[in-house]
Scaffold this motif. Structure first.
Motif, mmCIF file in Angstrom:
data_model
loop_
_atom_site.group_PDB
_atom_site.id
_atom_site.type_symbol
_atom_site.label_atom_id
_atom_site.label_comp_id
_atom_site.label_asym_id
_atom_site.label_seq_id
_atom_site.Cartn_x
_atom_site.Cartn_y
_atom_site.Cartn_z
ATOM 1 N N PHE A 1 38.252 38.577 33.583
ATOM 2 C CA PHE A 1 39.249 37.550 33.921
ATOM 3 C C PHE A 1 39.034 36.310 33.068
ATOM 4 N N MET A 2 37.764 35.881 32.907
ATOM 5 C CA MET A 2 37.469 34.715 32.080
ATOM 6 C C MET A 2 37.827 34.977 30.623
ATOM 7 N N TYR B 1 42.831 37.506 41.774
ATOM 8 C CA TYR B 1 41.983 38.475 41.068
ATOM 9 C C TYR B 1 40.765 38.830 41.912
ATOM 10 N N THR C 1 33.726 32.077 45.604
ATOM 11 C CA THR C 1 35.063 31.868 45.050
ATOM 12 C C THR C 1 35.349 30.388 44.823
ATOM 13 N N PHE D 1 34.086 39.347 37.142
ATOM 14 C CA PHE D 1 34.881 38.148 36.879
ATOM 15 C C PHE D 1 34.967 37.845 35.382
ATOM 16 N N GLN E 1 43.952 28.492 39.811
ATOM 17 C CA GLN E 1 43.256 28.823 41.048
ATOM 18 C C GLN E 1 43.932 29.980 41.778
ATOM 19 N N THR F 1 42.969 33.042 39.986
ATOM 20 C CA THR F 1 41.555 33.345 40.241
ATOM 21 C C THR F 1 41.371 33.974 41.610
ATOM 22 N N TRP F 2 41.948 33.353 42.634
ATOM 23 C CA TRP F 2 41.795 33.858 44.000
ATOM 24 C C TRP F 2 42.451 35.233 44.153
ATOM 25 N N SER G 1 32.886 30.578 40.927
ATOM 26 C CA SER G 1 33.934 30.996 39.984
ATOM 27 C C SER G 1 34.468 29.798 39.210
ATOM 28 N N ILE H 1 34.138 29.149 35.045
ATOM 29 C CA ILE H 1 35.266 28.855 34.169
ATOM 30 C C ILE H 1 35.026 27.553 33.405
#
Length: 215
Positions: A194-195, A42, A68, A191, A36, A39-40, A72, A76
Motif C-alpha cells: 500500500f505504501m 486497505y 491503524t 502494509f 486515511q 488506509t483504513w 500506519s 507513511i
C-alpha cells in the motif's frame, strides 16, 4: 491519557491555541482524509481476510485499532520524510528486528494504571533531556548517563515481564499470545504494498505538477 492532558493544556494556553487549531485543521484537509479512508479500507480488507483464515479475532481489535491510528500513519510519514534510498526495504527489515520480541515481552505484563502514568511521564522527560543534551558536545556526558538510566530501566522491565510470564506460564493461552505477537508483523509487512502504491502516486503527482508548471 497524556495526549488528552497535553491537548487540554494547549487549549487553556492562549498562545498555543492557534497552533493546535492549525494542526487539527490539517488533519481535515481533503487529501489527508482521502488518504486515511484508503488506509483504513486497505487495513480493513487485510483484517477481514485474516479473520476468514482464523488468524484474527475480536480480542485483537484494540491492538489493531492502535496500529491503524498510530503505526500506519507514522509508517507513511517516515516513508515520505525518509532520506534513505530504499525506505520501504528498511521498513520491511524493521518488521523483523529482534526489538519486536523485546517490545512484545515487556508489554505482556504492565504496571497498574497510575504507575504507568508516572513512568511514561518520567521516560518522556528523560528522552527529551537526552535529545537536548545530544545537541551540545559539552552535554554528551549527561546524554550518556541518561541513556544508561533508560537501559537499566529497560532491563528491569524485561526482568519483571519474564518473571510474570514464568509465574503464569501454565495459564497463558499461548495460541492467542502467538496471534497477538505476529499481528503487528503481518500488518506492517502487508502494509508495504500500500505504501509503495502511495509512493508511486506521489511521484506521478509531482511529475504531473512539474509538467503543468513547465507548460
Amino acid at each position: 491519557t497524556w495526549i488528552l492532558v497535553v491537548a487540554i493544556f494547549a487549549l487553556m494556553v492562549k498562545k498555543s491555541r492557534p497552533a493546535l487549531f492549525h494542526l487539527v485543521k490539517t488533519f481535515f484537509k481533503r487529501r489527508i482524509i482521502g488518504m486515511q479512508i484508503l488506509t483504513w479500507s486497505y487495513i480493513g480488507i487485510i483484517v477481514w481476510i485474516f479473520y476468514q483464515l482464523g488468524l484474527w479475532n475480536m480480542s485483537m481489535l484494540k491492538d489493531t485499532i492502535i496500529w491503524t491510528l498510530f503505526t500506519s500513519f507514522l509508517l507513511i510519514m517516515n516513508m515520505m520524510l525518509s532520506k534513505k534510498e530504499q525506505p520501504l526495504k528498511n521498513t520491511f527489515i524493521d518488521a523483523f528486528k529482534i526489538i519486536i520480541v523485546f517490545e512484545f515481552v515487556v508489554n505482556m505484563y504492565t504496571f497498574d494504571y497510575f504507575a504507568e502514568l508516572v513512568i511514561i511521564f518520567l521516560l518522556a522527560v528523560i528522552a527529551g533531556m537526552i535529545t537536548i543534551a545530544e545537541r551540545e558536545p559539552e552535554h554528551h556526558i549527561t546524554a550518556k548517563f541518561l541513556n544508561w538510566v533508560l537501559a537499566i530501566w529497560g532491563f528491569y522491565v524485561l526482568y519483571y515481564s519474564i518473571k510474570k510470564i514464568w509465574v503464569h506460564f501454565d495459564v497463558i493461552e499461548w495460541s492467542q499470545t502467538f496471534l497477538d505477537f505476529i499481528l503487528p508483523i503481518w500488518l506492517t509487512v502487508l502494509f508495504i504494498p500500500f505504501m509503495y502504491g502511495l509512493e508511486l502516486y506521489s511521484v506521478w503527482g509531482n511529475r504531473r505538477n512539474r509538467n503543468k508548471s513547465i507548460r
